[in-house]
Design an enzyme around this catalytic site. Structure first.
Site, short mmCIF file in Angstrom:
data_model
loop_
_atom_site.label_atom_id
_atom_site.label_comp_id
_atom_site.label_asym_id
_atom_site.label_seq_id
_atom_site.Cartn_x
_atom_site.Cartn_y
_atom_site.Cartn_z
N CYS A 173 -10.33 -1.18 2.31
CA CYS A 173 -9.12 -0.36 2.46
C CYS A 173 -8.40 -0.58 3.78
O CYS A 173 -7.25 -0.20 3.92
CB CYS A 173 -9.45 1.11 2.30
N CYS B 238 0.50 10.91 5.67
CA CYS B 238 -0.70 11.66 6.05
C CYS B 238 -1.29 11.06 7.31
O CYS B 238 -2.01 11.72 8.04
CB CYS B 238 -1.72 11.68 4.92
N CYS C 93 -2.54 2.12 1.48
CA CYS C 93 -1.92 3.38 1.86
C CYS C 93 -1.65 4.11 0.55
O CYS C 93 -1.22 3.48 -0.41
CB CYS C 93 -0.60 3.11 2.59
N VAL D 199 -26.71 -13.97 8.44
CA VAL D 199 -25.51 -13.14 8.39
C VAL D 199 -24.45 -13.68 9.35
O VAL D 199 -24.70 -13.82 10.54
CB VAL D 199 -25.84 -11.67 8.75
N SER E 171 -17.77 -16.56 6.08
CA SER E 171 -17.89 -17.99 6.38
C SER E 171 -17.86 -18.82 5.11
O SER E 171 -18.17 -18.35 4.02
CB SER E 171 -19.20 -18.26 7.12
N SER F 74 4.71 21.13 -5.99
CA SER F 74 5.97 20.77 -5.33
C SER F 74 6.68 22.02 -4.81
O SER F 74 7.89 22.06 -4.71
CB SER F 74 6.93 20.05 -6.30
N GLN G 168 8.56 10.75 0.04
CA GLN G 168 7.83 11.35 -1.09
C GLN G 168 8.19 10.64 -2.39
O GLN G 168 7.32 10.40 -3.23
CB GLN G 168 8.21 12.84 -1.21
N GLU H 2 6.06 16.04 -6.74
CA GLU H 2 5.43 15.50 -7.95
C GLU H 2 6.33 14.74 -8.93
O GLU H 2 5.86 13.81 -9.57
CB GLU H 2 4.79 16.66 -8.73
#
Length: 1331
Positions: free
Chosen positions: A52, A117, A152, A264, A353, A1082, A1196, A1263
């Site tokens: 993420c 946020c 996001c 590793v 790698s 909303s 929004q 919404e």
């Protein structure tokens, strides 16, 4: 090698400060080290698996060989601190803060409104910062590549890209900032030339980027790297040791004595295994300091690349080499570059790698098929000396295993030059265009006899078609020494079909799709080869079409809104695009989220134990867990002093299961321990024995068969459907399924419960949308009055409906642990547990029967909705009601009959999610209208227009409204999007292209705002004015990125006639404003805005006598005078919202205060061979009355649209046949990324609109727009219909949501998909259920 042994000292720098760690534990990742040890909490935990980007930081190292410093972005969650010896780490705190100076990247993301946020913002900032350190003037392509690994969930990415675009220097576009007019825009004539269009931000105010101001690389680390006496480093942890050798010989010795120890490099493979599968390695060998593994040597035949080189280094090496040679020599190089660009994310490629990628031998590895097809080989070394091994079908033995002996190490990889007449191609198909494991991936090479079309050698390898990379050897044999033509390839397809067979229940599912991809990717290779033969004049034939890649360049987009009126006071902020009030601190990492609150003394960490069976009796044995180090206690249902269940609509939901479980993921008990790791190990040690109960229920069909429903089931009708069906010209029946959707708020469920120590008082710091519910739940569970519990919410890192009911249950369990241990308890769910436990949007099965006339008017419709509620009722009844209340959408259907049921199943309980049933409800209606249009052979937009409400109207539940603005949005959208011209252009494109199709759709929405449950429409506020004139506002709304605090600040500023700089909002808490309602539906700004306005008006009124005495005085002087006159400077405000109701027996009511209207037009381009698509352009026109804050509202709209795009085209929850959720993180569950943003994304707020029912004439906007993501779905369906007509198929067809590449490709019914034999349902056990 126990923890008692003295290890080496780890030395590295963080933000310019030296860090020495004497007891470095190999299991400690940089993320937890930063957050817990150094209290640098700007770097966030989002998923723990590198998927993420929330934890992105920059690592810098000195390269003694070239005397240069390299900078690269990495995921801190996968980077072991032991890997960092001699490195310099830069985190978001290190580049700028509000205390010193903010960095231009931080400033631009914030001021371009790219932080809602704010939880993903530090990661975004660091990805962009690392790019700028390497390229101070990046191209747009560089920026989208750099941000590809950062997710996001709030913004829809457009503002982030626009903020970053201001660093671009390319093409001197007159519009490198995000608004305004541009030579790229086609001006339509209907545009009145206004005065200048207002812009969301002004890039002239930005700080310039000055590379000389960055932190310098620590000279001490340069000296350390230059010194010749490198010594082996060893670190001993609690359970694992780490050795980092410095020479190849030493590495070989280590490996031969410890053949089981993993090597590793980037930890992108071993790391997730240790973290998610609980694999324990007593010894880890890290060869990052063995220089021989990084050597690059060129020979006459090709290039040897060190196996230790990161994939990014391999990519830039190949990109540097390719232009230095004639094209025919670099076919393989270019195929590898193409594959590397899509492999993982920038952060992953920077550390993973080449050797590791080959050795992990993943079945769907992207590089292995290309390396194998390209005749590459590896040089391996062991005690027995060196040898060369060819990468071919014998190299990959079984899942994750190669032919190499355990002690052998890959030193380097040979990538040969290609010859004249040799072509190599790498093709892949993945669930998302970037940052996703491939579904099927392939490497293909063909070599022709001199200047002919006769094949001399051919090599074809596939990934994703079995447990290993597979060679299509028989298919190659059918092609070799024959001419490359349709006849040869026609035979090859049939051989390939028999050669690569997947059983119908193969792991990973998608069997038909994967088999058809093997054929269509070979066909794509065929088209590429024909094109090249034609260019070399070997053939003269007329070619089939050339398939160009889908368009990918993000264009500047428009955001249009109305200026505030000329006579509005300059200091009145209402209606202006004010930046989110904490955007800067979010961008600097200073914003505090729940898990950023510092640890208190003696604080414990909690982990939950969940059921692994869907329907069973259980017995619990916790004795072993209690014996583990660090474990303090185990909390079971017996420890709950108060209510053990939560009762909703007459159904009980247990907080912790006592004797029986009803879904996989149900919470059984909780383990509290001194650290997160110990709590996790404790939870794993709890033993649960199960006695399975018969016949678990999973799907809507199961519940219909067994009649397993939550009551009440709702019905609503108007007119008489049965009679109307007898009078119509045509009847049609259809059905469509819609999958659920995981909330994927970037911040997982987080809470901290602190016992105050006297009179059973508790403070709860919780990431929740409804603090009052959490307060009540804790009080009920602990059997104490509510006045002993205060719940505090500073902000949430996203919520979307998922932090209401579920959060209150989690907080109650945490409170029980705090009560029992008398210590503070912190509980933060890991992403996988969060996805498993907390439920999602309700999947829906919709069945409809529709009667219509030949002129397109729909006379009657009967619709039945089955929503999969899961194992408890939660808010499912309310979702079902909202589904029926919106089933008319924008259409006046005189005879309408709707039935909706909440199905009780043995899946985790589903819950509220932005839109609350409406995106499912209207989807089914719009699909029905699409079917009608297809049956009549008319464009869908005409059928929509014919059936829309017009003039004064009444809904099916007898509520009156005016659809005027809805029709204005529709007409405006058709004009702004140039719909009719583009419709023609799409049809023309489809006539000219066989394998690529375009589709276009335009869809309206009418969305009811406020709660149908009247008592929820109330709000309170508390406003204090202090003696220095500063103002503190609190209200009942919670901040989750939607900008409610920013808007409340604007309201207070207007009402008190003071600048926003004098107004502060600290948090939402139950001890300042009691009995609040959830921030949902909303309605947050509507309700709380009125309450804040009420409080401020009272205060301003009280100051009236003071102002009359001293009309010229300053605000501060009035406040001072008021204090000395003993006038109260504190006021509570209250808003008693509208009395809404719905009477289900009479089937009438007024459940909504008003409607928000919008229309969206989308165009997509679809690759019919793979099902991949790109949204080429999106235009949304929204009526939100008069916007309180256009930048927040447009944010929004864009964010909701992208979330809808995910819902309808991308996001797929997969459950196993036994009810276990497979998709428990970003590597399996794909939410939209930067690559999914519409290439042109225009948002227009409807001008000259007002709304008497809400604050300052605005409208709720959180919404409604989610549903408009379905416009992309219908555009895909339109493109699929064009592909089907080429195959001679006409009429309605079924396409379920989400329209993933798999569904779109199979629906296209190309000659390749038709070749695949379909297994009969029931004849095998599928890999995943069809929920």
């Amino acid at each position: 090698m126990s923890a008692g042994t003295e290890g080496d000292t780890l030395c590295f720098f963080i933000n310019g400060k030296k860090v020495t760690e004497n007891h470095a534990d190999p299991e400690t990742m940089l993320l937890s080290f930063l957050r817990e040890k150094l209290r640098l909490t700007g770097t966030k935990y989002g998923c723990g698996g590198g998927g993420c980007g929330a934890c992105t930081v920059m690592v810098s190292r000195y390269q003694p060989a070239t005397k240069t410093i390299i900078h690269y972005a990495v995921n801190a969650c996968l980077l072991p601190i032991c890997q960092l010896h001699g490195a310099a780490v830069t985190t978001v705190e290190g580049i700028g803060s509000t205390k010193t100076r903010i960095h231009p990247v931080q400033e631009r993301i914030a001021k371009a409104h790219g932080s809602q946020c704010g939880f993903c913002t530090p990661g975004m900032v660091m990805s962009m910062y690392a790019l700028l350190r390497n390229k101070p003037q990046p191209s747009m392509e560089d920026i989208t590549q750099a941000l590809a690994g950062n997710l996001c969930r709030c913004t829809g990415y457009r503002p982030i890209v626009d903020g970053c675009r201001t660093f671009c220097q390319e093409a001197n576009c007159c519009q490198t900032n995000g608004g305004g007019d541009c030579c790229l825009d086609v001006k339509d004539e209907t545009d009145e030339q206004d005065d200048e269009k207002p812009q969301l931000f002004n890039k002239d105010e930005f700080l310039p980027l000055d590379p000389t101001q960055e932190l310098i690389f620590p000279p001490e680390l340069i000296l350390m790297a230059e010194s010749s006496n490198l010594k082996t480093l060893t670190f001993y942890g609690e359970r694992t040791s780490w050795v980092s050798p410095t020479s190849l010989d030493e590495l070989v010795q280590l490996r031969s004595s410890n053949p089981k120890a993993p090597l590793v490099m980037g930890n992108t493979n071993i790391g997730p295994d240790m973290k998610f599968k609980g694999v324990l390695h007593p010894l880890i060998i890290s060869p990052t300091r063995v220089l021989e593994l990084f050597d690059v040597t060129q020979t006459a035949q090709g290039v040897w690349v060190g196996a230790g080189c990161s994939l990014s280094e391999v990519q830039s090496l190949l990109e540097k080499l390719a232009p230095q040679f004639p094209e025919e020599k670099t076919e393989l190089f270019r195929a590898l570059i193409r594959q590397l660009r899509n492999l993982g994310s920038q952060q992953i490629r920077n550390v993973a790698s080449l050797g590791g990628n080959i050795m992990s031998a993943y079945p769907n590895s992207d590089l292995n098929p290309v390396l194998a097809a390209g005749n590459c080989k590896v040089s391996v070394v062991s005690n027995g000396g060196r040898r060369e091994v060819h990468l071919n079908q014998d190299f990959f033995v079984s899942f994750g295993k190669t032919v190499l002996k355990p002690e052998e190490i890959i030193v380097s990889v040979f990538i040969p030059f290609t010859r004249e007449g040799e072509f190599v191609s790498a093709l892949r198909q993945a669930p998302r265009k970037e940052g996703a494991f491939a579904t099927v991936t392939t490497g293909m090479r063909v070599f022709f006899s001199e200047r002919s079309r006769v094949v001399q050698e051919v090599s074809i390898y596939y990934g994703g078609m079995g447990p290993t990379t597979v060679s299509a050897a028989k298919t190659c044999a059918a092609i070799v020494s024959k001419p490359w033509d349709d006849e040869t390839l026609g035979r090859a397809y049939d051989v390939l079909l028999d050669e690569l067979v997947l059983p119908p229940s193969a792991p990973g599912g998608k069997v038909e799709f994967r088999r058809s991809l093997t054929l269509s990717l070979l066909f794509k290779f065929n088209l590429e080869v024909l094109q090249k033969l034609r260019e070399m004049n070997v053939i003269k034939d007329e070619l089939p079409e050339r398939i160009r890649p889908l368009p990918r360049d993000i264009q500047p987009s428009l955001q249009e809104y109305q200026h505030v009126s000329k006579d509005q006071s300059a200091q009145d902020p209402v209606g202006r695009p004010i930046m989110h009030r904490s955007a800067i601190s979010q961008a600097t990492g200073e914003a505090v989220y729940c898990d950023d609150i510092p640890r208190t003394d003696g604080e414990l960490f909690m982990a939950v134990v969940t059921s692994s069976r869907a329907h069973a009796k259980i017995t619990l044995d916790v004795s072993e867990a209690l014996r583990l180090p660090g474990v303090v206690d185990v909390i079971t249902a017996k420890d709950i002093p108060g209510k053990k269940v939560r009762t909703v609509f007459g159904y009980d939901e247990e907080l912790l299961a006592e004797s029986q479980v009803s879904c996989v993921g149900q919470m059984i008990c909780a383990v509290v321990a001194d650290t997160k790791a110990h709590a996790k190990r404790g939870a794993a040690a709890v033993k649960i024995s199960y006695e399975d109960l018969p016949d678990p229920v999973f799907t809507a069909e199961d519940t219909i068969e067994k009649s397993s429903f939550f009551e009440p089931r709702r019905v609503i009708w108007r007119g008489n459907v049965t009679e109307a069906f007898k009078t119509v010209d045509q009847l049609h029946e259809g059905e469509i399924r819609m999958g659920g959707q995981e909330h994927f708020y970037m911040e997982t469920q987080s809470m901290l419960v602190v016992p105050v120590g006297e009179e059973t008082e508790f403070k709860a710091y919780v990431s929740t949308q409804w603090p009052t519910l959490t307060q009540d739940a804790i009080a009920d569970t602990l059997n104490i009055p509510s006045n002993r519990v205060t719940c505090h919410v500073k902000r949430m890192g996203g919520a979307f409906g998922g932090k209401v009911t579920k959060t209150s249950i989690l907080a109650s369990i945490t409170a029980v642990a705090a009560l029992k241990t008398s210590r503070a308890v912190r509980f933060v769910l890991e992403r996988g547990d969060d996805m498993l436990i907390t439920g999602a949007r309700h999947p829906v099965l919709g069945r409809y029967k529709v009667g219509f006339m030949m002129d397109g008017s729909i006379v009657a419709a009967d619709i039945q909705y089955y929503t999969n509620a899961g194992n408890s009722i939660d808010e499912s009844t309310l979702v079902v009601e909202k589904i029926l209340l919106h089933m008319d959408n924008a259409y006046n259907i005189p005879n309408l009959h709707g039935r909706a049921s909440a199905c009780r199943t043995n899946l985790p309980s589903n819950t509220a999610f932005r839109g609350f049933g409406v995106p499912q409800s209207i989807m089914i209606v719009e699909n029905m209208i699409n079917d009608v249009a297809v049956l009549l052979g008319r464009p869908a937009d005409q059928i929509r227009e014919i059936n829309m409400y017009k003039g004064p109207s009444v809904t099916h539940y007898k509520m009156e409204f005016s659809p005027e603005n809805m029709l204005r949005c529709w007409d405006d959208c058709k004009v702004k999007s140039d719909f009719s011209a583009r419709r023609k252009a799409v049809d023309q494109f489809n006539q000219q292209n066989r394998w690529k199709k375009r589709g276009i759709a335009i869809i309206p929405i009418k969305y009811g705002i406020a709660f149908a449950e009247s008592f929820l429409n109330q709000a309170g506020a508390l406003v204090h004015v202090y003696k220095d004139g500063s103002v503190l506002v609190t209200h009942g709304g919670t901040e989750m990125g939607q900008g409610i605090h920013t808007k409340m600040q604007q309201v207070a500023s207007r009402e008190l006639h003071i600048p926003t700089s004098k107004i502060y909002i600290s948090e939402t808490s139950t001890n300042t404003v009691p009995n609040t309602c959830p921030s949902a539906a909303s309605f947050g700004t509507d309700a709380n805005g009125m309450a804040v306005k009420n409080a401020c008006m009272i205060l301003y009124q009280r100051l009236e006598p003071i102002r009359q005495k001293n009309p010229k005085g300053s605000w501060e002087s009035w406040i001072n005078a008021a204090y000395f006159e003993k006038i109260s400077l504190s006021a509570t405000g209250f808003y008693r919202g509208p009395d809404l109701y719905m009477d289900w027996d009479k089937m009438e009511g007024q459940p909504y205060a008003y409607f928000t209207y919008a229309t969206c037009c989308c165009e997509v381009e679809l690759d019919c061979l793979t099902g991949d698509y790109r949204t080429v352009r999106t235009d949304i026109v929204v009526d939100i009355g008069r916007s309180v804050n256009p930048s927040v509202d447009i944010g929004q709209i864009e964010g909701a649209f992208m979330q809808g795009l995910g819902l309808y085209t991308l996001e797929e929850l997969k459950f196993s046949p036994s009810g276990l959720l497979y998709t428990r993180g970003p590597s399996q569950y794909k939410i939209p990324a930067v690559c999914d943003v519409p290439l042109r994304f225009n948002v227009y707020l409807l001008p000259d609109s007002s709304n008497p029912h809400a604050i300052y004439s605005s409208k709720g906007i959180g919404e409604p727009i989610v549903f408009l993501g379905s416009t992309v779905f219908f555009a895909i369906k339109d493109a699929v219909a064009a592909a089907r007509s080429d195959s001679g198929l006409v009429g309605p067809f079924s396409l379920d949501s989400p329209a993933t590449p798999e569904r779109a490709c199979l629906a296209c019914a190309s000659p390749f998909t038709k070749k695949i034999p379909v297994s009969k349902p029931g004849s095998f056990k599928p890999w995943a259920l069809n929920i």
